[in-house]
Structure formats: C-alpha cells, structure tokens
Write a protein that holds these residues in place. Structure first.
Motif, PDB file in Angstrom:
ATOM      1  N   ASP B 330       0.822  -1.206   0.000  1.00  0.00           N
ATOM      2  CA  ASP B 330       0.000   0.000   0.000  1.00  0.00           C
ATOM      3  C   ASP B 330       0.861   1.263   0.000  1.00  0.00           C
ATOM      4  O   ASP B 330       0.655   2.181  -0.783  1.00  0.00           O
ATOM      5  CB  ASP B 330      -0.885  -0.036   1.255  1.00  0.00           C
ATOM      6  CG  ASP B 330      -2.270   0.451   0.951  1.00  0.00           C
ATOM      7  OD1 ASP B 330      -2.706   0.234  -0.199  1.00  0.00           O
ATOM      8  OD2 ASP B 330      -2.893   1.052   1.841  1.00  0.00           O
ATOM      9  N   ASP B 333       3.140   1.893  -3.092  1.00  0.00           N
ATOM     10  CA  ASP B 333       2.467   2.516  -4.227  1.00  0.00           C
ATOM     11  C   ASP B 333       2.415   4.036  -4.102  1.00  0.00           C
ATOM     12  O   ASP B 333       2.125   4.734  -5.062  1.00  0.00           O
ATOM     13  CB  ASP B 333       1.030   1.954  -4.343  1.00  0.00           C
ATOM     14  CG  ASP B 333       1.048   0.470  -4.697  1.00  0.00           C
ATOM     15  OD1 ASP B 333       2.086   0.019  -5.227  1.00  0.00           O
ATOM     16  OD2 ASP B 333       0.051  -0.231  -4.431  1.00  0.00           O
ATOM     17  N   SER B 334       2.721   4.533  -2.911  1.00  0.00           N
ATOM     18  CA  SER B 334       2.655   5.984  -2.733  1.00  0.00           C
ATOM     19  C   SER B 334       4.038   6.624  -2.801  1.00  0.00           C
ATOM     20  O   SER B 334       4.305   7.628  -2.148  1.00  0.00           O
ATOM     21  CB  SER B 334       1.996   6.308  -1.385  1.00  0.00           C
ATOM     22  OG  SER B 334       2.920   6.065  -0.334  1.00  0.00           O
ATOM     23  N   HIS B 421       5.990  12.462   4.942  1.00  0.00           N
ATOM     24  CA  HIS B 421       5.172  11.478   4.236  1.00  0.00           C
ATOM     25  C   HIS B 421       5.444  10.068   4.760  1.00  0.00           C
ATOM     26  O   HIS B 421       4.520   9.291   5.017  1.00  0.00           O
ATOM     27  CB  HIS B 421       5.458  11.545   2.737  1.00  0.00           C
ATOM     28  CG  HIS B 421       4.817  10.443   1.955  1.00  0.00           C
ATOM     29  ND1 HIS B 421       3.450  10.264   1.928  1.00  0.00           N
ATOM     30  CD2 HIS B 421       5.353   9.449   1.213  1.00  0.00           C
ATOM     31  CE1 HIS B 421       3.178   9.212   1.175  1.00  0.00           C
ATOM     32  NE2 HIS B 421       4.308   8.692   0.737  1.00  0.00           N
ATOM     33  N   CYS B 425       3.154   7.242   6.582  1.00  0.00           N
ATOM     34  CA  CYS B 425       3.100   5.846   6.122  1.00  0.00           C
ATOM     35  C   CYS B 425       3.327   4.893   7.285  1.00  0.00           C
ATOM     36  O   CYS B 425       2.627   3.901   7.463  1.00  0.00           O
ATOM     37  CB  CYS B 425       4.162   5.588   5.050  1.00  0.00           C
ATOM     38  SG  CYS B 425       3.825   6.397   3.491  1.00  0.00           S
TER      39      CYS B 425
END
Lengths: 206, 610
Positions: B330, B333-334, B421, B425
């Motif tokens: 997940d 993918d970012s 970021h 996560c």
C-alpha cells in the motif's frame, strides 16, 4: 574511526642515500642515534603522535631509501603526502645539488593539486661532523636555494646530537597541517528513479 | 549419553519400519531431485577423511575474540618486513595454553559424552597473565533456551583501542581487517587504534603499490598459518590478515561486504574525493560508524547470509505475512522505493516499487547498519544510505522506526524531503500491524523459534498437516514454554541430524534450523558455520566445480551438501552418522521445507523481480 577528530599527516622524507634520513627519524621518534649505517630497503614507516595548538595529530613518516634503484616506487610512496622533507648532508655538495632533483621528482610523481604551495621543509643534516670543519654547503647558499623555491623553511640539524630535530619536525607538522586545513563538504548524489536510475551529474561538491 | 547408546539409537531408527523411506513429493520435479546414495556416487562424492579438518580444534576461540594459539606470530612479523625493533616472534614470556583436550572431547569416540557442551565450555584458554581477559569462555547458559543468537553474547563496539602493531596481544588476534586509502592512510582497523597503526597501514599500502607498480595485482599472501587477502577498490584498499583457515574466497567475500558497508554509509562518490585530493582523509566521514563495521565482522561468524548471499525470514503463518505485505504494498504505491519490515536479521515482509529489486547483500548491510547503530532504536530516523548493489553512486533516504525492541520498519525513498510522508506511512502501517495482531504474531514467532531438527517428521504427511507444531498458526500456546523448560539432553534430530541450512535459489532466501545440543555454544555454532562456509566455497569453486553433492566425514561432523538448480542443502550430522540414513534424512528435510515453505519463506506475493 576515533570519535574525537584527529588528523593524520603523511610525511615523506627524501634525500640522497647516507644523508641521515633514517637517523633523523629515529632521533625524532625514538630519541636514539646509531653510528652504524644501515641502508633503508624500500621504505620505513614510523608513527608519532604530536600535540600542536591543542590538537592531537599523528605523523605517519615515510622514510624512503635514497638509492636510485628504489625510485621506481615513487608514485606509490608519494601519493597523498601532506608534507615532503628534503634532506641533504652539509658535508656533501652532491647531496645538496640533488635537492632540486628530489623536489622535481616529488612534484611530478605526487602531482599535488597546488604544486607552487606544496609544503616542503629542507634539512641540512650532520652539522656536528668534524666540528663543522668538513662542511661544504654554507647556510647562506642553502637558504638562498630555499628562498628561490618559494621560501621553503630551512633547518640545520644534527641527528646524532639531537640538535634542532624537534624544531624541524614541529615546523613540518605545522606546514602539513596548514595545507590540510580546507574543510570539505561531502555531498554525493541522490538516486533519481525517474531517469533510469542514473545518478544526476551534479557532481560531488567536495 | 554415551556414543554407544547413541549409535544404537540411530540404529533403532534405521530398523524402524518406515513405509516410505524416500518421501515422494507431490511435484514430479522434486521427486526427480530426491537424493539417493547411488546418485551421489554418480555425481562424484567427495569423501573427507577424518582428520582432514582437525586444525579447527586448535583455535582457541571465544564467541567473538579470536586469538592465535601459537606463541609466535610469524605471519604478521613477515608482513612487517621493514619494521625494526619489534619483538618478531620472540614472544617468550606469555603462555597461551593450548587446550588439546578439545580434540578428545570432539573425537569420534565420545562426541556426545555427558556434558559435552560443558566440557567444551570449560576448556578455556588461560590467558597466562597476559592481561587479555577477553578470551573468556562461552557462556553456555545463553543458549539453553534454544533461541539464543550469538549476537546476545557479543559486546558491540571496538575494543583494544590501546593496541598497535607492536603489541603482542594485537599480533595474536586471529583475524584482522583493515581499510586504508591508496596513500596509505588508515581508515579502519578491527583491532587497535587506526592512528597508532599508521605505520602498519603504510606498510600494507607499500606492498600493494609495489605489486601494482609491476603491472600486477596482489590477491593473497600466505605466510605460515596466516593468509593476507587484499582487495583493491579504486582508491580504497581492504586487507584481511587471518589464521582462521577460512578459504580465500570466503575472506575475499568478507572484504567485499566490508567495502559494501562502507559504500552504504558514503556511496562510491568518495572516489571523486580521492581523485581531487589524494590526501583526502576519510575517517571523519565515517565517524561513529566503527560499531557498524565491527558488527558486520562479527556477523561473519554467526550469520549464514554473509556467505550464502540470501536472506532469511521470520517464520510466520502465510496469512500473517500476507497481511504485513499488503500494507507495505500500500505504501510502496505511494512513492516508496522499498518498504521492508524486519525482526532482527529476519525479514517479515518486503515490497519494492515496480522494477526495483533488492539484493540480499544490500539487505544484510542495511539491516546490519540499522541494528548496529544504537540511535535508530531510540527515535524515528531519516538517514541517507546507499544500496551498493542497487546503485553504488548515489544516496537513498531511509526512514527507520522500531515498532518494538526487535522489529523495525525501513522505508526507502529517493526524495530527501519525504520524512513527513514516510512518517505518515509508518503510522498507517503500525496501526494495521497492531490491529491485525501481526506484531504479536511476530513476537510469538521470536519466542517459538524456527525449524528444529528434533521435529523433523519421520513420515511424509499430508500437506495440510503442520509438521512443526510451533510454526505459524498451528502453534499451541502452551507448547513452547514447556519446551524451554525441558533441558535438552538430545542428540539432535533423526539419524544424528544436528543442523541444516536450506537455501532456495529461486527465492534468494534460506532457512536455517535452530541450534540445539550438541551444537549449543556460540563457539560450536561458529565452528559449524565455518565448516558450512568451507563447504559452500568448495561447492562453488570454479576450478573444480560445480559439484552436486558432497559427503564429508571428519571427527566433528558428517557434512552433507546437495546442490540442485532450485536449492542448496547443507546438513550437519553426528560424525558417526550412517551415510545412507543421512542421505535419506536430507530428502526428508527437503520435503519438510517444501511442506512448510508458506510459513518460512516470503513467497512472490508482490510484483517483485528477483
């Protein structure tokens, strides 16, 4: 990798065979002198820790062989030197005349980034011999040569008597330290995934 | 237990009616690969004779320190050809007691006499008043609980900083590693103070340069018992001086890893610094990383990843690992290049952005860097790192956060301002892992441990059954505490199987059985790893190999190695083990691994190109 920053200085000692390079080093590092002549094979390495202006640093002294047959080792030995000590025997004109060759040879082989300002120190050794009566190179002449090569510091020593040896090496350390002062910033690239994993060509800023 | 009774116990087993001696694996392919004695003959079995490996005993070793037993240190003295006034081999006064008793303890006549481990443990080297108290003995209690790692007994950081090449104790260290620049300036030394070793460092440079001057390269110098291994990487010189009898290839690979560790910290851009300024002193750039190198060097004696070039996974139920992988995928993918969840040196799950693949050596070096650096444990960190196999020239940024004492998350990115970021996560990942009880599963797996030779199933069972009750979801929570209370008096698994490592070539992963008596002390474990390492080197020797099987018997072990296109199996048996039975057991081990592969390996759940 010591936590407290220490500096290591590579010092190369050059000069004709028999001028007393090894004796100078032994006098400086071990406070010992031997009348016996033992030719250095290739190179000898000695380490001495020195304190200078509240900073601790290590001299890595490369005592090279004067004989011509060892000169092929040049590049390997001279690479990355912080200071070069040129030694001659005040009782031998030839050893003094050869200083120029040693200096040229060193600059060619080591190819320092700033040859004009590379720190050299010249030492006239064996001033004790025969009470100075067999001396053939005058201090004036030596100093003149040093001045013509960009004011190289000059010392007259006796490795046997321990005269001026400490002072000469203090100067060597000081000069070597000066030349290694520039602080550099280490800044490698970051991977750029967008451009097929090739690093950006901004170059290392150091 | 006496050797007699043990021999008979394996005899019992042999006579035990076994309906299906060579398990028939479900896949035809695997069936075709079943190892049999006749096969191995055809493939050219190497029979090691007893005594071939006996030099191993003469090492006086503690878990970490290795000190040469011999009173003279001729190898080092010879290297330092140009130094004068050193006590060259004249080591008179200090006595290093050599404990030949080990040979007897180890001898085939009584390999499993009662207190085997204890006897080993007490045969300590007496330091004879030399002042080197590090040659302390292995602490057996640390391994009784069955899940001990050698790491536990290892004191991190550099010791013996007062030593230099004139110190007797320094000369007696069995394994030295040096990093120096091509101008002869010391960068790192495993033992002793780098600056005090400046002269020695210069000597090494002189030797390397002298040979290079002649248009040649020096790779190895043998000096008596010592091997001096050189590795030149541009302006960086790496040298290992060792009398551990490890093969040249292994030592060279260790130097490669040390170089890789250096690149991980600094990237290959250091080369440009040397090009620009040959006087360049690297030591300030590496400040404080001493512990990273010493930890890596320590792992050479306990972590099979260092010679297998594969990583290992924490055993987990398939669904648990899937859950961890899903949340990592997940975040990957970012914009995260790699997301890796590890527990100590074992992988829980990892995913990479498309086309990005991670080399097992990079994982080893990265996890070593993170685990060795204490500061990662105490806070969330964002640190530039380089993956030498991925791109040696440039930095990535690693966000590192410990989720519990042993479990840590690493998120790698190319963006230097991704900290916040990645923090987000991590918070997301942590929440999911907590909710789905992955973290508690991880902790349970840590306690339960992995595959145990004692639990090697005798008969092939249907695949649905769990062969190892503690592996994965079949764990009975009451099971494990009992196991740990039981004192092991055992002699390993069936047919005298003591230990095995199975490496899946396709997955780049290995699984290693837990250590249990008689391989109980860290020292014995190290010795076994060294034996495996030697086996690995001989199996992969380009000159005489590659081999498919090797059966080697000496007074320490029977070692059996089996290499196929799909896997490599290294197994250690009792030195008295029966050959046919050992081969049969290896087949069973392979079947067992196959049966539990969902739990012990990370299977290609992610779009990961290996």
């Amino acid at each position: 990798m010591p936590s407290r920053r220490r500096t290591l200085l590579k010092v190369i000692i050059l000069g004709d065979s028999g001028v007393g390079k090894t004796s100078l080093m032994n006098q400086y590092v071990n406070k010992k002198f031997s009348n016996q002549y033992k030719a250095t094979i290739g190179a000898d390495f000695l380490t001495k820790e020195v304190q200078f202006e509240d900073r601790l640093f290590t001299l890595q002294i490369w005592d090279t062989a004067g004989q011509e047959r060892f000169q092929s080792l040049g590049v390997a030995f001279y690479r990355g030197a912080d200071c070069c000590v040129l030694v001659y025997d005040v009782n031998s004109m030839k050893s003094f005349d050869n200083l120029n060759n040693w200096r040229e040879e060193f600059l060619i082989q080591a190819s320092p980034s700033d040859p004009e300002n590379f720190p050299f120190v010249v030492i006239g050794n064996k001033v004790d011999v025969d009470g100075g009566n067999s001396r053939v190179v005058s201090e004036k002449k030596a100093r003149a040569w040093c001045a013509s090569k960009g004011n190289i510091p000059y010392y007259e020593t006796s490795a046997k008597e321990g005269i001026n040896v400490e002072e000469a090496f203090q100067c060597i350390a000081k000069d070597a330290l000066k030349s290694g002062e520039e602080e550099e910033i280490y800044l490698p690239d970051t991977i750029d995934v967008g451009s097929s994993n090739q690093p950006r060509s901004t170059g290392c800023e150091c | 237990m006496s050797s007699e009774s043990r021999a008979s116990s394996s005899g019992d087993e042999a006579s035990e009616p076994n309906p299906n001696p060579i398990p028939k694996p479900p896949e035809d392919q695997l069936a075709a690969l079943a190892l049999s004695e006749t096969d191995s003959h055809a493939n050219g079995v190497v029979h090691g004779s007893a005594g071939e490996n006996n030099h191993n005993h003469q090492e006086i070793e503690s878990d970490e320190e290795e000190v040469e037993a011999n009173s003279a240190a001729p190898g080092l003295a010879e290297v330092e050809e140009s130094r004068e006034g050193l006590p060259r081999g004249s080591v008179g006064g200090v006595v290093w007691a050599r404990t030949n008793s080990e040979l007897e303890v180890d001898g085939p006549s009584s390999p499993s006499s009662s207190g085997y481990a204890g006897e080993r443990g007490s045969s300590s080297a007496s330091s004879g008043g030399s002042g080197i108290d590090e040659i302390s003995e292995v602490r057996n209690e640390e391994v009784v609980d069955g899940f001990s790692d050698l790491q536990a007994s290892w004191v991190p950081g550099k010791r013996h900083v007062d030593e230099d090449d004139a110190s007797l104790s320094w000369r007696k260290r069995k394994k030295h590693f040096f990093i120096l620049s091509n101008s002869g300036k010391p960068i790192y030394s495993r033992h002793g103070d780098e600056h005090k070793l400046a002269g020695f460092s210069a000597t090494l440079q002189a030797i390397i340069s002298f040979v290079e001057n002649g248009g040649d390269h020096v790779k190895l110098v043998r000096a008596g018992k010592h091997q001096v291994v050189f590795l030149v990487k541009g302006p960086i010189y790496l040298v290992c001086i060792s009398c551990t009898e490890e093969p040249y290839e292994s030592l060279r690979m260790q130097l490669e890893l040390i170089y890789g560790q250096m690149l991980l910290i600094l990237t290959k851009s250091v080369n440009r610094c040397f090009e620009k300024n040959p006087k360049f002193d690297m030591t300030p750039l590496l400040g404080g990383t001493d512990i990273v190198f010493s930890s890596l060097i320590h792992s050479f004696s306990w972590n099979p990843a260092t010679f297998l070039h594969a990583y290992t996974c924490l055993p987990l139920a398939y669904a648990t690992r899937q859950a961890a992988g899903a949340i990592l995928q997940d975040v990957a993918d970012s914009g995260v290049l790699f997301a890796i969840l590890m527990c100590k040196h074992k992988v829980i799950s990892l995913v990479g952005a498309q086309k990005a693949s991670l080399h097992p050596d990079d994982m080893l070096l990265l996890s070593n860097f993170v685990m060795a650096s204490e500061s990662f444990r105490t806070s969330e960190s964002f640190s530039p790192i380089c993956l030498p196999r991925y791109n040696p020239m440039a930095f990535l940024y690693a966000y590192v956060h410990y989720l519990d004492a042993d479990t840590y998350l690493m998120l790698l990115t190319t963006s230097s301002d991704a900290f916040y970021h990645l923090k987000d996560c991590r918070i997301r990942i942590e929440m999911v892992l907590l909710k789905s009880s992955v973290l508690s599963e991880i902790q349970r797996s840590m306690i339960d441990g992995g595959m145990r030779v004692e639990e090697l199933p005798l008969d092939p069972l249907p695949r649905s059954a769990s062969f190892s009750p503690h592996l994965g979801q079949h764990t009975l929570s009451t099971d494990s505490p009992d196991r740990f209370r039981e004192p092991y008096i055992g002699v390993g698994g069936p047919a005298g199987l003591w230990h095995f490592i199975y490496r899946s070539i396709f997955l780049d992963q290995y699984v290693s059985s837990e250590f249990s008596p008689p391989i109980s002390s860290p020292r014995q474990q190290k010795r076994l790893y060294r034996a495996y390492q030697k086996l690995y080197a001989s199996m992969h020797d380009r000159g005489i190999g590659p081999h498919k099987t090797q059966f080697r018997r000496d007074e320490n072990y029977v070692l059996l190695c089996w290499v196929t296109q799909d896997f490599e199996l290294y197994a250690a048996f009792d030195p008295l083990a029966d050959k046919a039975l050992a081969i049969k057991t290896c087949n069973r081990v392979c079947q067992w691994v196959k049966d539990v592969e969902n739990e012990i390996f990370l299977l290609g759940a992610s779009p990961f190109s290996w």
